[in-house]
Design an enzyme around this catalytic site. Structure first.
Site, PDB file in Angstrom:
ATOM      1  N   SER A 107     -10.506   0.092   5.357  1.00  0.00           N
ATOM      2  CA  SER A 107      -9.685  -0.127   6.561  1.00  0.00           C
ATOM      3  C   SER A 107      -9.171   1.215   7.072  1.00  0.00           C
ATOM      4  CB  SER A 107      -8.486  -1.016   6.232  1.00  0.00           C
ATOM      5  OG  SER A 107      -8.964  -2.219   5.708  1.00  0.00           O
TER       6      SER A 107
ATOM      7  N   ARG B 274       0.835  -1.216   0.000  1.00  0.00           N
ATOM      8  CA  ARG B 274       0.000   0.000   0.000  1.00  0.00           C
ATOM      9  C   ARG B 274       0.868   1.263   0.000  1.00  0.00           C
ATOM     10  NH1 ARG B 274      -2.411  -3.724  -0.476  1.00  0.00           N
ATOM     11  NH2 ARG B 274      -4.238  -4.538   0.592  1.00  0.00           N
TER      12      ARG B 274
ATOM     13  N   GLU C 188      -4.587   4.558   8.422  1.00  0.00           N
ATOM     14  CA  GLU C 188      -4.126   4.376   7.034  1.00  0.00           C
ATOM     15  C   GLU C 188      -4.718   5.492   6.170  1.00  0.00           C
ATOM     16  OE1 GLU C 188      -4.855   0.389   5.499  1.00  0.00           O
ATOM     17  OE2 GLU C 188      -4.902   1.175   3.457  1.00  0.00           O
TER      18      GLU C 188
HETATM   19  C1  FAD Z   1     -15.377   0.299   1.297  1.00  0.00           C
HETATM   20  C2  FAD Z   1     -13.915   0.477   0.987  1.00  0.00           C
HETATM   21  C3  FAD Z   1     -13.126  -0.628   0.761  1.00  0.00           C
HETATM   22  C4  FAD Z   1     -11.762  -0.497   0.452  1.00  0.00           C
HETATM   23  N1  FAD Z   1     -11.030  -1.617   0.201  1.00  0.00           N
HETATM   24  C5  FAD Z   1      -9.742  -1.499  -0.176  1.00  0.00           C
HETATM   25  C6  FAD Z   1      -8.975  -2.666  -0.510  1.00  0.00           C
HETATM   26  O1  FAD Z   1      -9.481  -3.791  -0.476  1.00  0.00           O
HETATM   27  N2  FAD Z   1      -7.686  -2.502  -0.870  1.00  0.00           N
HETATM   28  C7  FAD Z   1      -7.105  -1.259  -0.952  1.00  0.00           C
HETATM   29  O2  FAD Z   1      -5.938  -1.184  -1.316  1.00  0.00           O
HETATM   30  N3  FAD Z   1      -7.802  -0.136  -0.635  1.00  0.00           N
HETATM   31  C8  FAD Z   1      -9.102  -0.228  -0.256  1.00  0.00           C
HETATM   32  N4  FAD Z   1      -9.824   0.896   0.062  1.00  0.00           N
HETATM   33  C9  FAD Z   1      -9.156   2.221   0.045  1.00  0.00           C
HETATM   34  C10 FAD Z   1      -9.330   2.989  -1.291  1.00  0.00           C
HETATM   35  O3  FAD Z   1     -10.275   2.362  -2.095  1.00  0.00           O
HETATM   36  C11 FAD Z   1      -7.998   3.086  -2.036  1.00  0.00           C
HETATM   37  O4  FAD Z   1      -7.021   3.704  -1.239  1.00  0.00           O
HETATM   38  C12 FAD Z   1      -8.146   3.858  -3.355  1.00  0.00           C
HETATM   39  O5  FAD Z   1      -7.004   3.711  -4.148  1.00  0.00           O
HETATM   40  C13 FAD Z   1      -8.422   5.332  -3.151  1.00  0.00           C
HETATM   41  O6  FAD Z   1      -8.797   5.857  -4.386  1.00  0.00           O
HETATM   42  P1  FAD Z   1      -9.410   7.306  -4.520  1.00  0.00           P
HETATM   43  O7  FAD Z   1      -9.558   7.606  -5.979  1.00  0.00           O
HETATM   44  O8  FAD Z   1     -10.622   7.429  -3.711  1.00  0.00           O
HETATM   45  O9  FAD Z   1      -8.226   8.198  -3.942  1.00  0.00           O
HETATM   46  P2  FAD Z   1      -8.193   9.306  -2.776  1.00  0.00           P
HETATM   47  O10 FAD Z   1      -8.573   8.708  -1.481  1.00  0.00           O
HETATM   48  O11 FAD Z   1      -8.941  10.505  -3.225  1.00  0.00           O
HETATM   49  O12 FAD Z   1      -6.636   9.629  -2.797  1.00  0.00           O
HETATM   50  C14 FAD Z   1      -5.693   8.667  -2.429  1.00  0.00           C
HETATM   51  C15 FAD Z   1      -4.278   9.207  -2.669  1.00  0.00           C
HETATM   52  O13 FAD Z   1      -4.035   9.301  -4.069  1.00  0.00           O
HETATM   53  C16 FAD Z   1      -3.651  10.628  -4.424  1.00  0.00           C
HETATM   54  N5  FAD Z   1      -4.233  10.881  -5.760  1.00  0.00           N
HETATM   55  C17 FAD Z   1      -5.480  10.553  -6.172  1.00  0.00           C
HETATM   56  N6  FAD Z   1      -5.643  10.861  -7.468  1.00  0.00           N
HETATM   57  C18 FAD Z   1      -4.459  11.405  -7.888  1.00  0.00           C
HETATM   58  C19 FAD Z   1      -4.002  11.958  -9.143  1.00  0.00           C
HETATM   59  N7  FAD Z   1      -4.779  11.971 -10.226  1.00  0.00           N
HETATM   60  N8  FAD Z   1      -2.740  12.428  -9.193  1.00  0.00           N
HETATM   61  C20 FAD Z   1      -1.944  12.390  -8.099  1.00  0.00           C
HETATM   62  N9  FAD Z   1      -2.311  11.903  -6.913  1.00  0.00           N
HETATM   63  C21 FAD Z   1      -3.562  11.416  -6.796  1.00  0.00           C
HETATM   64  C22 FAD Z   1      -4.210  11.516  -3.324  1.00  0.00           C
HETATM   65  O14 FAD Z   1      -3.476  12.710  -3.187  1.00  0.00           O
HETATM   66  C23 FAD Z   1      -4.048  10.605  -2.114  1.00  0.00           C
HETATM   67  O15 FAD Z   1      -2.725  10.662  -1.625  1.00  0.00           O
HETATM   68  C24 FAD Z   1     -11.182   0.804   0.377  1.00  0.00           C
HETATM   69  C25 FAD Z   1     -11.995   1.935   0.592  1.00  0.00           C
HETATM   70  C26 FAD Z   1     -13.348   1.773   0.893  1.00  0.00           C
HETATM   71  C27 FAD Z   1     -14.200   2.998   1.084  1.00  0.00           C
END
Ligand code: FAD
Length: 332
Positions: free
Chosen positions: A232, A157, A328
């Protein structure tokens, strides 16, 4: 290009927190990303779908989001995706186009850009094993950059985008290398095998495997569209072997995972459950009743209420186990 002032982020975070930002900008092309990157002033916050984000107050700066869409085939099993694509739609697209390897990562919320930042993972798979390269625009100069998987320094991660490259690049595209071989599936992790057996499936198709992963996840995790959460909330702590042995003597049923000769990983969810938090609430913030690692918004919670719950749980875990657990989720 979207450019709004005093904009509500309610639709941009899965915890369902109604915080505002001073300015919200969104890029739909590489050129727009370059324009934003050249003009961007501190403070700023890069977001995807906000599914790993907890907003505790209004953000007095610019929030930047990618709305860059598109999935294009580069060669037989290599695809290039816009950073604003929804990750799970990419997985569905791959399965539909006979490109394999992403099924175990089905239904992970969020967008393509963040997949490359977070190195998302589930059921024995990590996206780093699919990433061929990441395309980005440098903040400040607008320079176009292409990073190989090796340059992104992926870990559990983790990536370089979370450390020395944090807030330095707007990701525009991610190139994934999939496989055309449907038989190279990973079905032995977690309860995938038992669920396949229950359905009488010995060798699943990619579509069947994807469906099993979706069903397992839906049964275990709250749907952010219904109950605000960020998956998480805490990282699983890695402890020194001596400390681990003391704990194991006191809690012989404690689950644990070998890391190396000196370290062992202990599931934070188990410790939170032992402290009696599973299914409990503090104000409008709560702990999911099926998975104690997940904090939820029971409706109308503020970000600070969720932080309060987080700190109360951390104190309880520290008191009982002598271990410090860390969030996290990005708390802003
Ligand atoms: C119900 C649920 C279940 C989940 N299960 C998992 C799982 O099984 N495994 C797992 O790994 N994660 C899981 N997650 C966490 C989440 O899905 C991941 O961390 C995901 O990658 C976040 O994506 P996001 O687009 O929402 O990013 P955000 O939360 O908006 O951002 C995450 C990070 O990426 C950066 N970022 C985003 N877009 C860009 C861009 N275009 N350019 C530069 N930086 C950028 C942000 O600055 C930040 O540091 C879960 C979340 C939820 C709500």
């Amino acid at each position: 290009m979207v450019n709004e002032v005093d904009y509500s982020l309610l639709q941009h975070n899965t915890f369902g927190i109604d915080a505002k930002c001073r300015r919200f900008v969104e890029y739909c092309s590489v050129e727009e990303a370059q324009e934003i990157a050249r003009r961007l002033q501190e403070p700023y916050l890069l977001i995807g779908a906000g599914s790993n984000l907890l907003l505790t107050k209004d953000f007095e700066g610019t929030v930047v989001h990618s709305a860059l869409k598109g999935i294009e085939t580069q060669s037989d099993s290599r695809i290039r995706c816009g950073s604003g694509e929804t990750w799970d739609e990419v997985v569905a697209w791959c399965v539909g186009h006979r490109l394999y390897g992403a099924e175990n990562l089905s239904l992970i919320p969020g967008e393509v850009g963040a997949s490359a930042v977070q190195n998302i993972g589930a059921y024995g798979a990590e996206v780093k094993d699919l990433i061929a390269s990441v395309e980005a625009v440098e903040i400040g100069t607008g320079r176009l950059c292409v990073f190989s998987r090796e340059e992104c320094q992926y870990g559990y991660r983790d990536s370089r985008f979370k450390h020395e490259w944090k807030n330095k690049y707007l990701i525009t595209h991610v190139v994934y290398q999939l496989s055309s071989d449907e038989s190279r599936q990973s079905t032995e992790y977690g309860n995938i095998r038992s669920e396949l057996d229950r359905r009488g499936i010995q060798t699943p198709t990619a579509a069947e495997l994807r469906q099993v992963v979706i069903d397992i996840r839906n049964a275990k995790l709250p749907d952010p569209k219904v109950t605000g959460n960020a998956g998480s909330f805490f990282m699983n702590p890695v402890v020194e072997r001596k400390k681990f042995e003391q704990l194991l003597a006191a809690y012989p049923d404690m689950p644990h995972y070998y890391i190396d000769a000196d370290h062992e990983k202990i599931p934070a969810g188990w410790m939170i459950d032992q402290c009696g938090w599973k299914g409990k609430s503090l104000g409008k913030a709560g702990v999911h009743d099926k998975q104690a690692l997940v904090l939820v918004n029971r409706g109308g919670a503020t970000g600070l209420e969720i932080v309060d719950l987080c700190e109360t749980i951390r104190n309880d875990v520290r008191e009982r186990f002598g271990i410090d657990i860390h969030p996290e989720v990005n708390i802003v």
